[in-house]
Design a protein around this motif. Structure first.
Motif, PDB file in Angstrom:
ATOM      1  N   SER A  43       0.813  -1.227   0.000  1.00 27.55           N
ATOM      2  CA  SER A  43       0.000   0.000   0.000  1.00 27.55           C
ATOM      3  C   SER A  43       0.841   1.270   0.000  1.00 27.55           C
ATOM      4  O   SER A  43       1.902   1.339   0.624  1.00 27.55           O
ATOM      5  N   SER A  44       0.299   2.310  -0.618  1.00 21.32           N
ATOM      6  CA  SER A  44       0.930   3.641  -0.588  1.00 21.32           C
ATOM      7  C   SER A  44       0.960   4.198   0.833  1.00 21.32           C
ATOM      8  O   SER A  44       1.716   5.127   1.116  1.00 21.32           O
TER       9      SER A  44
ATOM     10  N   TYR B 164      -1.623   0.320  10.650  1.00 21.16           N
ATOM     11  CA  TYR B 164      -1.883  -0.341   9.371  1.00 21.16           C
ATOM     12  C   TYR B 164      -0.657  -0.217   8.450  1.00 21.16           C
ATOM     13  O   TYR B 164      -0.202  -1.203   7.863  1.00 21.16           O
TER      14      TYR B 164
ATOM     15  N   ARG C 124      -7.385  11.713  12.665  1.00 21.70           N
ATOM     16  CA  ARG C 124      -6.495  10.594  13.028  1.00 21.70           C
ATOM     17  C   ARG C 124      -5.340  11.065  13.904  1.00 21.70           C
ATOM     18  O   ARG C 124      -4.886  12.208  13.758  1.00 21.70           O
TER      19      ARG C 124
HETATM   20  N1  GDD Z   1     -12.518   7.267   6.300  1.00 16.13           N
HETATM   21  C1  GDD Z   1     -12.614   8.585   6.482  1.00 16.13           C
HETATM   22  N2  GDD Z   1     -13.749   9.089   7.046  1.00 16.13           N
HETATM   23  N3  GDD Z   1     -11.597   9.378   6.092  1.00 16.13           N
HETATM   24  C2  GDD Z   1     -11.736  10.715   6.259  1.00 16.13           C
HETATM   25  C3  GDD Z   1     -12.881  11.276   6.815  1.00 16.13           C
HETATM   26  C4  GDD Z   1     -13.940  10.435   7.234  1.00 16.13           C
HETATM   27  O1  GDD Z   1     -14.974  10.855   7.740  1.00 16.13           O
HETATM   28  N4  GDD Z   1     -12.718  12.622   6.840  1.00 16.13           N
HETATM   29  C5  GDD Z   1     -11.531  12.878   6.306  1.00 16.13           C
HETATM   30  N5  GDD Z   1     -10.914  11.726   5.954  1.00 16.13           N
HETATM   31  C6  GDD Z   1      -9.567  11.618   5.378  1.00 16.13           C
HETATM   32  C7  GDD Z   1      -8.632  10.699   6.175  1.00 16.13           C
HETATM   33  O2  GDD Z   1      -8.110  11.381   7.314  1.00 16.13           O
HETATM   34  C8  GDD Z   1      -7.588  10.400   5.099  1.00 16.13           C
HETATM   35  O3  GDD Z   1      -6.647  11.439   5.037  1.00 16.13           O
HETATM   36  C9  GDD Z   1      -8.392  10.424   3.800  1.00 16.13           C
HETATM   37  O4  GDD Z   1      -9.655  11.017   4.096  1.00 16.13           O
HETATM   38  C10 GDD Z   1      -8.625   9.046   3.175  1.00 16.13           C
HETATM   39  O5  GDD Z   1      -9.143   8.178   4.177  1.00 16.13           O
HETATM   40  P1  GDD Z   1      -9.714   6.729   3.795  1.00 16.13           P
HETATM   41  O6  GDD Z   1     -10.711   6.848   2.705  1.00 16.13           O
HETATM   42  O7  GDD Z   1     -10.132   6.073   5.058  1.00 16.13           O
HETATM   43  O8  GDD Z   1      -8.457   6.001   3.127  1.00 16.13           O
HETATM   44  P2  GDD Z   1      -6.910   5.927   3.554  1.00 16.13           P
HETATM   45  O9  GDD Z   1      -6.145   6.765   2.575  1.00 16.13           O
HETATM   46  O10 GDD Z   1      -6.721   6.191   4.983  1.00 16.13           O
HETATM   47  O11 GDD Z   1      -6.593   4.381   3.315  1.00 16.13           O
HETATM   48  C11 GDD Z   1      -7.012   3.722   2.124  1.00 16.13           C
HETATM   49  O12 GDD Z   1      -5.994   3.814   1.157  1.00 16.13           O
HETATM   50  C12 GDD Z   1      -4.774   3.122   1.481  1.00 16.13           C
HETATM   51  C13 GDD Z   1      -3.799   3.360   0.310  1.00 16.13           C
HETATM   52  O13 GDD Z   1      -3.171   4.591   0.447  1.00 16.13           O
HETATM   53  C14 GDD Z   1      -7.325   2.263   2.505  1.00 16.13           C
HETATM   54  O14 GDD Z   1      -7.942   1.623   1.403  1.00 16.13           O
HETATM   55  C15 GDD Z   1      -6.067   1.487   2.845  1.00 16.13           C
HETATM   56  O15 GDD Z   1      -6.390   0.112   3.014  1.00 16.13           O
HETATM   57  C16 GDD Z   1      -5.083   1.655   1.679  1.00 16.13           C
HETATM   58  O16 GDD Z   1      -3.899   0.931   1.907  1.00 16.13           O
END
Ligand code: GDD
Ligand code: NAP
Length: 330
Positions: A127-128, A151, A281
């Motif tokens: 993952s990135s 993670y 976070r």
């Molecule tokens: N989930 C979520 N919910 N994220 C939020 C929210 C919210 O209400 N508000 C802001 N965010 C911001 C998070 O703080 C983060 O910076 C960004 O949105 C993306 O969050 P996610 O969609 O939960 O994805 P992620 O980037 O943390 O992780 C995903 O991508 C990774 C690859 O870079 C997941 O799919 C991981 O499994 C994957 O490895």
């Protein structure tokens, strides 16, 4: 007929990969965990050619048994606790499944092995998120890791375990460093789907607002259907390797909101979005943007779906889902 074993079969990528491999003529076996996994029926309805095999990434003997039963040509290890926010609350469980689970799965591959002239090929879903507090932009296969979540730390362990088994035992093991990829099958806990689903409900008068955390983070968002093709391409190479898979574009959550609300016919999203600290976070990944030029040169892989097309696809799918639910009185 080639045989593939896929862990994480009930997840977004597992479902896309099962469709892709079935269309390519593979017999696809999905590892399913638990006594009566509620998602089993849904994935079998979606892909009736799929076969399910019991197993859990916390249980090595179940993985050895699954590999022995399936005798796969290819193993795709997609199973994980994949929600970064949850990993802060359940760090040990994340290390167990997302980290040690990789060791167990590749160890099962090493032990069962396949035949001498047809050894099992292994794909690891890296993952990135491993780049975390990024040392350079864009990020490539040579960018140092600096994970920012339990993670991300577990994924770094899984990534290096994959490399180590390749170097130590000569296993055909490849690691795809995939940047965020989304689509209508994305879990509702992830920010893109949370936005498109909430927006569809706002449009239908079922919800008033969306509570979100940090809107300034930037992600390189692609379409999951494009990304599973890259996984398959990696395992068709003579030599195993590691590849960044990304679009090369980055957008903030604000930009995602801009596009989504415009598509839904609104002038502005501000009146509908409120900040809720519960979604912030303890440590954030501020900016991800991948350089997938190695995948383009060696695999011939490029993304097809644009950012705007992705947002539209997700919003229209959620609007159809929520409309159907409303009409059925659910
Ligand atoms: N989930 C979520 N919910 N994220 C939020 C929210 C919210 O209400 N508000 C802001 N965010 C911001 C998070 O703080 C983060 O910076 C960004 O949105 C993306 O969050 P996610 O969609 O939960 O994805 P992620 O980037 O943390 O992780 C995903 O991508 C990774 C690859 O870079 C997941 O799919 C991981 O499994 C994957 O490895
Ligand atoms: P997802 O939708 O969250 O799916 C995760 C899968 O892992 C589910 O099928 C889940 O099964 C399974 N799983 C969880 N614990 C398990 C256990 N103990 N034993 C066996 N299986 C278990 O994730 P995804 O988006 O499809 O991502 C697939 C993989 O790619 C993950 O490893 C993720 O970390 C990685 N990745 C994803 C992205 C992305 O943007 N989507 C980017 C980079 C890397 P249940 O249904 O039974 O819970």
């Amino acid at each position: 007929m080639k045989r593939a074993l896929v862990t994480g079969i009930t997840g977004q990528d597992g479902r896309h990969l099962a469709d892709l491999l079935t269309a390519k003529g593979y017999q696809v076996f999905g590892l399913i965990r638990g006594q009566a996994n509620p998602k089993a029926e849904m994935i079998l309805d979606e892909n009736p050619a799929l076969e399910l095999v019991d197993g859990d990434l916390r249980d090595l003997s179940s993985l050895i048994a699954a590999v022995e039963q399936v005798q796969p040509d290819e193993v795709y290890n997609l199973g994980a606790i994949s929600f970064v926010q949850l990993s802060f609350k359940q760090a040990e469980l994340t290390a167990e499944i997302t980290g040690l689970g990789v060791l167990r799965m590749i160890e099962a591959v090493r032990i069962v092995g396949g035949t001498d002239n047809n050894p099992i090929r292994f794909y690891q879903a890296s993952s990135s998120e491993m780049f975390g507090k990024v040392r350079e932009t864009p990020q490539s296969e040579t960018t140092p890791f600096h994970p920012r979540s339990p993670y991300g730390v577990a994924k770094v362990f899984g990534h290096y375990t994959t490399l180590n088994y390749r170097e130590a035992y000569g296993i055909h093991a490849s690691s795809g460093i995939l940047f965020n990829h989304e689509g209508p099958r994305r879990g509702l806990e992830f920010v893109t789907r949370k936005i498109t689903n909430s927006l569809a409900r706002i449009k239908l008068g079922l919800q008033d607002e969306i509570s979100l955390g940090n809107l300034d983070a930037a992600r390189d968002w692609g379409y999951a259907g494009d990304y599973v093709e890259a996984m398959w391409m990696m395992l068709q190479q003579d030599v195993p390797d590691d590849y960044v898979i990304a679009t090369g574009e980055t957008h903030t959550i604000r930009e995602f909101l801009d596009v989504a609300f415009r598509i839904a016919g609104y002038d502005s999203w501000e009146p509908f979005v409120k900040h809720d600290t519960r979604f912030d976070r303890p440590a954030e990944v501020d900016l991800l943007m991948g350089d997938a030029s190695k995948a383009k040169a060696k695999l011939g892989w490029t993304p097809k779906v644009t950012f705007e097309e992705l947002v539209r696809m997700m919003y229209e799918s959620d609007l159809a889902i929520e409309t159907a639910k409303m009409e059925q009185g659910r």
